[in-house]
Design an enzyme around this catalytic site. Structure first.
Site, PDB file in Angstrom:
ATOM      1  N   GLU A  64       0.823  -1.206   0.000  1.00 22.76           N
ATOM      2  CA  GLU A  64       0.000   0.000   0.000  1.00 22.76           C
ATOM      3  C   GLU A  64       0.861   1.262   0.000  1.00 22.76           C
ATOM      4  O   GLU A  64       2.088   1.202   0.159  1.00 22.76           O
ATOM      5  CB  GLU A  64      -0.961  -0.046   1.203  1.00 22.76           C
ATOM      6  CG  GLU A  64      -1.946  -1.205   1.057  1.00 22.76           C
ATOM      7  CD  GLU A  64      -3.053  -1.222   2.087  1.00 22.76           C
ATOM      8  OE1 GLU A  64      -2.984  -0.484   3.097  1.00 22.76           O
ATOM      9  OE2 GLU A  64      -4.018  -1.997   1.873  1.00 22.76           O
ATOM     10  N   GLU A  75      -1.677 -10.121  -6.081  1.00 29.99           N
ATOM     11  CA  GLU A  75      -1.665 -10.969  -7.268  1.00 29.99           C
ATOM     12  C   GLU A  75      -0.841 -10.343  -8.388  1.00 29.99           C
ATOM     13  O   GLU A  75      -0.115 -11.020  -9.108  1.00 29.99           O
ATOM     14  CB  GLU A  75      -3.102 -11.206  -7.767  1.00 29.99           C
ATOM     15  CG  GLU A  75      -3.987 -11.965  -6.789  1.00 29.99           C
ATOM     16  CD  GLU A  75      -4.701 -11.057  -5.782  1.00 29.99           C
ATOM     17  OE1 GLU A  75      -4.187  -9.958  -5.459  1.00 29.99           O
ATOM     18  OE2 GLU A  75      -5.780 -11.461  -5.321  1.00 29.99           O
ATOM     19  N   CYS A 112      -9.335  -9.290  -7.331  1.00 28.23           N
ATOM     20  CA  CYS A 112     -10.156  -8.172  -7.817  1.00 28.23           C
ATOM     21  C   CYS A 112     -10.173  -8.169  -9.349  1.00 28.23           C
ATOM     22  O   CYS A 112      -9.382  -8.873  -9.997  1.00 28.23           O
ATOM     23  CB  CYS A 112      -9.625  -6.847  -7.273  1.00 28.23           C
ATOM     24  SG  CYS A 112      -8.144  -6.247  -8.115  1.00 28.23           S
TER      25      CYS A 112
HETATM   26  N1  THU Z   1      -6.058  -6.466  -2.458  1.00 28.11           N
HETATM   27  C1  THU Z   1      -5.236  -7.404  -3.014  1.00 28.11           C
HETATM   28  O1  THU Z   1      -4.039  -7.466  -2.708  1.00 28.11           O
HETATM   29  N2  THU Z   1      -5.764  -8.242  -3.921  1.00 28.11           N
HETATM   30  C2  THU Z   1      -7.060  -8.227  -4.333  1.00 28.11           C
HETATM   31  O2  THU Z   1      -7.410  -8.959  -5.236  1.00 28.11           O
HETATM   32  C3  THU Z   1      -8.016  -7.354  -3.687  1.00 28.11           C
HETATM   33  C4  THU Z   1      -7.465  -6.339  -2.766  1.00 28.11           C
HETATM   34  C5  THU Z   1      -5.486  -5.509  -1.516  1.00 28.11           C
HETATM   35  C6  THU Z   1      -5.417  -4.101  -2.052  1.00 28.11           C
HETATM   36  C7  THU Z   1      -5.410  -3.306  -0.771  1.00 28.11           C
HETATM   37  O3  THU Z   1      -4.071  -3.199  -0.304  1.00 28.11           O
HETATM   38  C8  THU Z   1      -6.193  -4.157   0.204  1.00 28.11           C
HETATM   39  O4  THU Z   1      -6.267  -5.447  -0.347  1.00 28.11           O
HETATM   40  C9  THU Z   1      -7.607  -3.655   0.472  1.00 28.11           C
HETATM   41  O5  THU Z   1      -8.292  -3.467  -0.702  1.00 28.11           O
END
Ligand code: THU
Length: 160
Positions: A64, A75, A112
């Site tokens: 982040e 991913e 996602c």
């Molecule tokens: N996140 C992922 O790493 N992969 C996903 O497929 C969905 C969301 C992370 C992004 C962010 O750092 C946190 O999860 C909350 O959305």
């Protein structure tokens, strides 16, 4: 006008004890990656583990950023690492694990939409589907036989 049906199938496992040895090993790696996630803002940690045809396991976790959109999902960190380190080696399997320090994640957490699109590029490129397994911190695991089954009507190079 006609209606068309889009269908996808997946296997639902009650917990990790039902997984094959290889799937369990890869999920353990995803958990290992998840524990190193940098998610101080969402407190939602995700780990991804890719098994490659050369037996390498490439890990990724979410990274982040104080400027929120500058962060990246687990991913895509994993698949881009694999693409840059092992450009012509096929992906055999992907495992994903998610947890949160705020709530218990006991449902499978799928990748996602943006990650599905990014991952689809590699499945298409290698002309071989790869299974995707995903879970929360505990509980059920979903396993699909291909990435593209998670992304009907996806965009690909044939449109360009
Ligand atoms: N996140 C992922 O790493 N992969 C996903 O497929 C969905 C969301 C992370 C992004 C962010 O750092 C946190 O999860 C909350 O959305």
């Amino acid at each position: 006008m006609k209606k068309i049906e889009i269908s996808a199938s997946a296997t639902l496992y009650s917990d990790v004890s039902e997984l094959s040895l290889e799937d369990k090993m890869l999920m353990d790696k995803a958990v290992e990656a998840r524990k190193k996630a940098y998610a101080p803002y969402s407190k939602f940690n995700v780990g991804a583990a890719l098994l490659l045809e050369n037996n390498e396991i490439v890990l990724g976790n979410n990274q982040e950023n104080a400027a929120y959109p500058s962060g990246m999902c687990a991913e895509r960190v994993a698949v881009w690492r694999a693409g840059s380190e092992f450009p012509n080696v096929k992906v055999l399997k992907l495992a994903i694990s998610a947890s949160s320090s705020i709530t218990k994640v006991d449902k499978p957490v799928g990748p996602c939409g943006a990650c599905r699109q990014s991952l689809s590029e590699y499945e298409i490129k290698q002309k071989q589907p790869f299974p995707v397994l995903f879970m929360g911190e505990v509980g059920e695991i979903v396993k699909t036989e291909s990435l593209l089954s998670l992304l009907p009507f996806s965009f690909d190079s044939s449109y360009l």
